[in-house]
Design an enzyme around this catalytic site. Sequence first.
Site, PDB file in Angstrom:
ATOM      1  N   HIS A 154      90.047 104.357  19.855  1.00 22.58           N
ATOM      2  CA  HIS A 154      89.168 105.517  20.003  1.00 22.58           C
ATOM      3  C   HIS A 154      89.268 106.153  21.398  1.00 22.58           C
ATOM      4  CE1 HIS A 154      86.639 108.572  18.538  1.00 22.58           C
ATOM      5  NE2 HIS A 154      85.936 108.476  19.645  1.00 22.58           N
TER       6      HIS A 154
ATOM      7  N   TYR B 104      90.471 110.186  23.509  1.00 19.03           N
ATOM      8  CA  TYR B 104      89.959 110.895  24.698  1.00 19.03           C
ATOM      9  C   TYR B 104      90.991 110.916  25.819  1.00 19.03           C
ATOM     10  CZ  TYR B 104      85.749 110.747  21.991  1.00 19.03           C
ATOM     11  OH  TYR B 104      84.854 110.906  20.965  1.00 19.03           O
TER      12      TYR B 104
ATOM     13  N   HIS C  78      91.263 115.969   9.869  1.00 24.41           N
ATOM     14  CA  HIS C  78      90.467 115.858  11.102  1.00 24.41           C
ATOM     15  C   HIS C  78      91.380 115.713  12.324  1.00 24.41           C
ATOM     16  CE1 HIS C  78      87.600 114.409  14.076  1.00 24.41           C
ATOM     17  NE2 HIS C  78      88.245 113.251  14.149  1.00 24.41           N
ATOM     18  N   PHE C  79      92.374 114.835  12.228  1.00 21.11           N
ATOM     19  CA  PHE C  79      93.129 114.661  13.479  1.00 21.11           C
ATOM     20  C   PHE C  79      94.115 115.796  13.744  1.00 21.11           C
ATOM     21  CE2 PHE C  79      95.362 111.048  11.082  1.00 21.11           C
ATOM     22  CZ  PHE C  79      96.620 111.636  10.983  1.00 21.11           C
ATOM     23  N   HIS C  80      94.413 116.585  12.689  1.00 19.63           N
ATOM     24  CA  HIS C  80      95.252 117.746  12.996  1.00 19.63           C
ATOM     25  C   HIS C  80      94.447 118.874  13.646  1.00 19.63           C
ATOM     26  CE1 HIS C  80      98.373 115.767  10.532  1.00 19.63           C
ATOM     27  NE2 HIS C  80      99.161 116.384  11.384  1.00 19.63           N
TER      28      HIS C  80
ATOM     29  N   ARG D 184      95.149 108.989   2.115  1.00 24.79           N
ATOM     30  CA  ARG D 184      96.088 109.192   3.225  1.00 24.79           C
ATOM     31  C   ARG D 184      97.100 108.051   3.211  1.00 24.79           C
ATOM     32  NH1 ARG D 184      93.273 107.221   8.905  1.00 24.79           N
ATOM     33  NH2 ARG D 184      95.339 107.742   9.648  1.00 24.79           N
ATOM     34  N   ARG D 185      98.073 108.114   4.105  1.00 27.05           N
ATOM     35  CA  ARG D 185      99.090 107.066   4.277  1.00 27.05           C
ATOM     36  C   ARG D 185      99.825 106.738   2.983  1.00 27.05           C
ATOM     37  NH1 ARG D 185      94.717 103.826   7.367  1.00 27.05           N
ATOM     38  NH2 ARG D 185      95.204 104.172   9.554  1.00 27.05           N
TER      39      ARG D 185
HETATM   40 FE1  HAS Z   1      88.065 111.567  15.613  1.00 28.81          FE
HETATM   41  C1  HAS Z   1      89.277 109.472  13.162  1.00 28.81           C
HETATM   42  C2  HAS Z   1      84.891 110.484  14.996  1.00 28.81           C
HETATM   43  C3  HAS Z   1      86.870 113.489  18.251  1.00 28.81           C
HETATM   44  C4  HAS Z   1      91.263 112.019  16.760  1.00 28.81           C
HETATM   45  N1  HAS Z   1      89.909 110.894  15.073  1.00 28.81           N
HETATM   46  C5  HAS Z   1      90.196 110.048  14.018  1.00 28.81           C
HETATM   47  C6  HAS Z   1      91.619 109.841  13.957  1.00 28.81           C
HETATM   48  C7  HAS Z   1      92.173 110.529  14.997  1.00 28.81           C
HETATM   49  C8  HAS Z   1      91.097 111.199  15.681  1.00 28.81           C
HETATM   50  C9  HAS Z   1      93.625 110.560  15.393  1.00 28.81           C
HETATM   51  O1  HAS Z   1      83.537 108.257  13.434  1.00 28.81           O
HETATM   52  C10 HAS Z   1      92.355 109.016  12.906  1.00 28.81           C
HETATM   53  C11 HAS Z   1      92.597 107.607  13.350  1.00 28.81           C
HETATM   54  C12 HAS Z   1      93.356 106.892  12.264  1.00 28.81           C
HETATM   55  O2  HAS Z   1      94.575 107.054  12.204  1.00 28.81           O
HETATM   56  O3  HAS Z   1      92.729 106.191  11.471  1.00 28.81           O
HETATM   57  N2  HAS Z   1      86.219 111.963  16.429  1.00 28.81           N
HETATM   58  C13 HAS Z   1      85.059 111.421  16.013  1.00 28.81           C
HETATM   59  C14 HAS Z   1      83.963 111.945  16.824  1.00 28.81           C
HETATM   60  C15 HAS Z   1      84.527 112.803  17.726  1.00 28.81           C
HETATM   61  C16 HAS Z   1      85.940 112.792  17.486  1.00 28.81           C
HETATM   62  C17 HAS Z   1      82.513 111.637  16.688  1.00 28.81           C
HETATM   63  N3  HAS Z   1      88.896 112.587  17.177  1.00 28.81           N
HETATM   64  C18 HAS Z   1      88.235 113.300  18.140  1.00 28.81           C
HETATM   65  C19 HAS Z   1      89.176 113.847  19.065  1.00 28.81           C
HETATM   66  C20 HAS Z   1      90.425 113.430  18.655  1.00 28.81           C
HETATM   67  C21 HAS Z   1      90.229 112.636  17.467  1.00 28.81           C
HETATM   68  C22 HAS Z   1      88.812 114.694  20.257  1.00 28.81           C
HETATM   69  C23 HAS Z   1      91.765 113.674  19.236  1.00 28.81           C
HETATM   70  C24 HAS Z   1      92.000 114.303  20.336  1.00 28.81           C
HETATM   71  N4  HAS Z   1      87.245 110.270  14.312  1.00 28.81           N
HETATM   72  C25 HAS Z   1      85.933 109.947  14.242  1.00 28.81           C
HETATM   73  C26 HAS Z   1      85.744 108.899  13.228  1.00 28.81           C
HETATM   74  C27 HAS Z   1      86.990 108.608  12.710  1.00 28.81           C
HETATM   75  C28 HAS Z   1      87.917 109.480  13.415  1.00 28.81           C
HETATM   76  C29 HAS Z   1      84.501 108.261  12.814  1.00 28.81           C
HETATM   77  C30 HAS Z   1      87.314 107.550  11.657  1.00 28.81           C
HETATM   78  C31 HAS Z   1      87.423 108.154  10.312  1.00 28.81           C
HETATM   79  C32 HAS Z   1      87.867 107.116   9.321  1.00 28.81           C
HETATM   80  O4  HAS Z   1      87.031 106.752   8.472  1.00 28.81           O
HETATM   81  O5  HAS Z   1      89.002 106.657   9.335  1.00 28.81           O
HETATM   82  C33 HAS Z   1      83.783 113.572  18.816  1.00 28.81           C
HETATM   83  O6  HAS Z   1      84.315 113.268  20.080  1.00 28.81           O
HETATM   84  C34 HAS Z   1      83.775 115.038  18.576  1.00 28.81           C
HETATM   85  C35 HAS Z   1      82.864 115.773  19.538  1.00 28.81           C
HETATM   86  C36 HAS Z   1      83.230 117.227  19.641  1.00 28.81           C
HETATM   87  C37 HAS Z   1      82.410 118.267  19.471  1.00 28.81           C
HETATM   88  C38 HAS Z   1      82.985 119.646  19.549  1.00 28.81           C
HETATM   89  C39 HAS Z   1      82.623 120.401  20.815  1.00 28.81           C
HETATM   90  C40 HAS Z   1      83.308 121.722  20.817  1.00 28.81           C
HETATM   91  C41 HAS Z   1      83.980 122.251  21.867  1.00 28.81           C
HETATM   92  C42 HAS Z   1      84.686 123.556  21.682  1.00 28.81           C
HETATM   93  C43 HAS Z   1      83.893 124.726  22.221  1.00 28.81           C
HETATM   94  C44 HAS Z   1      84.553 125.984  21.790  1.00 28.81           C
HETATM   95  C45 HAS Z   1      84.560 127.132  22.481  1.00 28.81           C
HETATM   96  C46 HAS Z   1      85.310 128.309  21.923  1.00 28.81           C
HETATM   97  C47 HAS Z   1      83.868 127.299  23.759  1.00 28.81           C
HETATM   98  C48 HAS Z   1      80.978 118.105  19.214  1.00 28.81           C
HETATM   99  C49 HAS Z   1      84.038 121.599  23.194  1.00 28.81           C
HETATM  100  C50 HAS Z   1      84.360 129.296  21.320  1.00 28.81           C
HETATM  101  C51 HAS Z   1      85.061 130.021  20.245  1.00 28.81           C
HETATM  102  C52 HAS Z   1      84.514 130.751  19.290  1.00 28.81           C
HETATM  103  C53 HAS Z   1      85.394 131.384  18.246  1.00 28.81           C
HETATM  104  C54 HAS Z   1      83.070 130.939  19.133  1.00 28.81           C
END
Ligand code: HAS
Length: 550
Positions: A217, A221, A368-370, A433-434
């Site tokens: 995890h 980050y 999700h990861f894409h 998947r996989r």
């Molecule tokens: Fe995830 C699975 C939970 C973030 C990558 N994640 C994965 C896997 C990958 C991955 C690779 O809880 C698959 C692993 C595998 O092969 O099995 N993930 C989260 C949570 C977050 C999160 C809670 N993941 C990421 C990030 C990744 C990433 C970042 C890569 C860089 N993820 C999971 C969970 C799984 C998971 C479970 C397991 C699922 C399963 O069952 O297998 C948080 O960190 C997300 C917080 C982010 C936000 C978004 C904030 C938004 C921002 C953008 C602002 C936009 C602006 C533009 C200013 C709350 C900062 C404005 C534009 C306009 C048009 C208005």
Amino acid sequence: MIAQQDRKLALSYISVAYIAFLIGTLMGLLQVFIRNDKLDLPAWLDYYQILTAHGVLLALIYTTFFIFAFFITGMSKSLGTFGPKVRLWSWVGFWVTLLGTVMATVLIVIGEASVLYTFYAPLKANGWYYVGLALVIIGTWIASFALIGHYRVWRKNNKGQLSPLFAFMTITTIIMWLIACLGVVATVLFQYIPWAFGWTDTINVELSRSLFWFFGHPLVYFWLLPAYIAWYVIVPKILNVPVFSDSLARLAFVLFILFSIPVGFHHQLTEPGITNFWKFLQVVLTFMVIIPSLMTAFTMFANFEISGRKKGATGLFGWFKKLPWKDIRFTSIFIAMAFFIPGGAGGIINASFQLNEVVHNTLWVVGHFHITVGTPVAMTFMGLTFWLIPYLTGRKFTKSMKVLAFVQIITWSIGMLLMSTAQHVLGLLGAPRRTAYSGYNGHPSAMEWFDGILSSHVTMAVGGSILFVSAMILIYIVVMSMFLSPKALKVEDQVEFPMAESDKSHTPKWLENWWIWIGIAFVLIIIAYAIPLSSMIMHAPPGSEGFKTW
Ligand code: HAS
């Protein structure tokens, strides 16, 4: 301009990154066609072999090499030229990481390691594959310690001062990385290597997975934080505003040291062997690690609004029109951020215990990861590439390259939108998947996955093909800016490293007291992991022999 030798180092890292990107994206193209039953591989090549190559080369190698190139350039720019020792160790780190990469890639190519990028036991690869992976980690550690050494020299010469924001964020990312790697190092050295070389007969599967996710995890980050560095430090400069809040930016990063590690069980919510209490605790901590991302979103909107109003924008959303849309360095990163809104929301869904039951092990997670690592992170790296390579090579980023860069970013966005939307919907319809193509003997539910507009493997393949075209355009831009574009002899043609001013005068000094954050991080890790891990060891089941299913 940073010193010639530092530029050479950074360029070597970027070159490996883009070689990995080229091979990795080609593997991705093959995958979408196989899953759609439109491509049969020759007998010597296996779907799981290319899936492993795709995951390892893009998620692990492209990212890692690019991140170090960015760190090296930014650290040399913000803290000054590397000393001879730092440079030497950075090169050692580079060669060790490269050696590990080559070993792991060769073993995947010869069909000895089709265990996917998560290398879950009891799938068993050739022992040398794990040695290759260990070398990749050791190489990054050496390069990390070299950067820490450079930072320490600066701190010694600037006693009592807070370091520049870029350096602070780099060191935060590195600290998180070093702690996170302890999990994967432990499982690779003490479980996988002895088992794969036949020194032990069986492996404790639950323990190996848990140690993997202790690392896995925070790994996400490790990809995200360099993108956030660009969002916090580079974007304001392009918008012509200072960093919105130096202390908020530092605090957001520090929160990642605290909360990114004790959360790995949210990848194992469906696994037996971990009691609900520990899963629940780590899910609560997962919701804590969302906070720094929300702080980042807030900061980005603040940047946009301040810059827009400075240019005379009025009304609630008037600033939107004033953003520098014609500057590809900005537009690329803005789109990357926009993708992270659904990407992050999807993460919150994944982390929610009951909803995870629906999406776990389905194509939803691939979607999700894409739209996390594959777009917010990768597209930020693309946006950086457009100026970083010309900055390092001293070549021009010509008008035609700019036009191509826009085409590249737009095609990546369209391709990813199609592919990841289809993946999310397919996941909700139960597509696993996989797996390679399977018709499940014509079962009606499985047949559903091949028609419909958004819910189809065809849409996924169309998106994947557009992504491949986009990747090739990017490779063309990379080759041009590395070797072929004319040298920027006039000052006005030279490409800048855009680094915004950050006002540190109100930032509390304790934010840079690393021992506080490392200490709290270890306390949280002990609370979240000590009892479940020791119970996995003390009440270990007989263990599993290895399986080679390919
Ligand atoms: Fe995830 C699975 C939970 C973030 C990558 N994640 C994965 C896997 C990958 C991955 C690779 O809880 C698959 C692993 C595998 O092969 O099995 N993930 C989260 C949570 C977050 C999160 C809670 N993941 C990421 C990030 C990744 C990433 C970042 C890569 C860089 N993820 C999971 C969970 C799984 C998971 C479970 C397991 C699922 C399963 O069952 O297998 C948080 O960190 C997300 C917080 C982010 C936000 C978004 C904030 C938004 C921002 C953008 C602002 C936009 C602006 C533009 C200013 C709350 C900062 C404005 C534009 C306009 C048009 C208005």
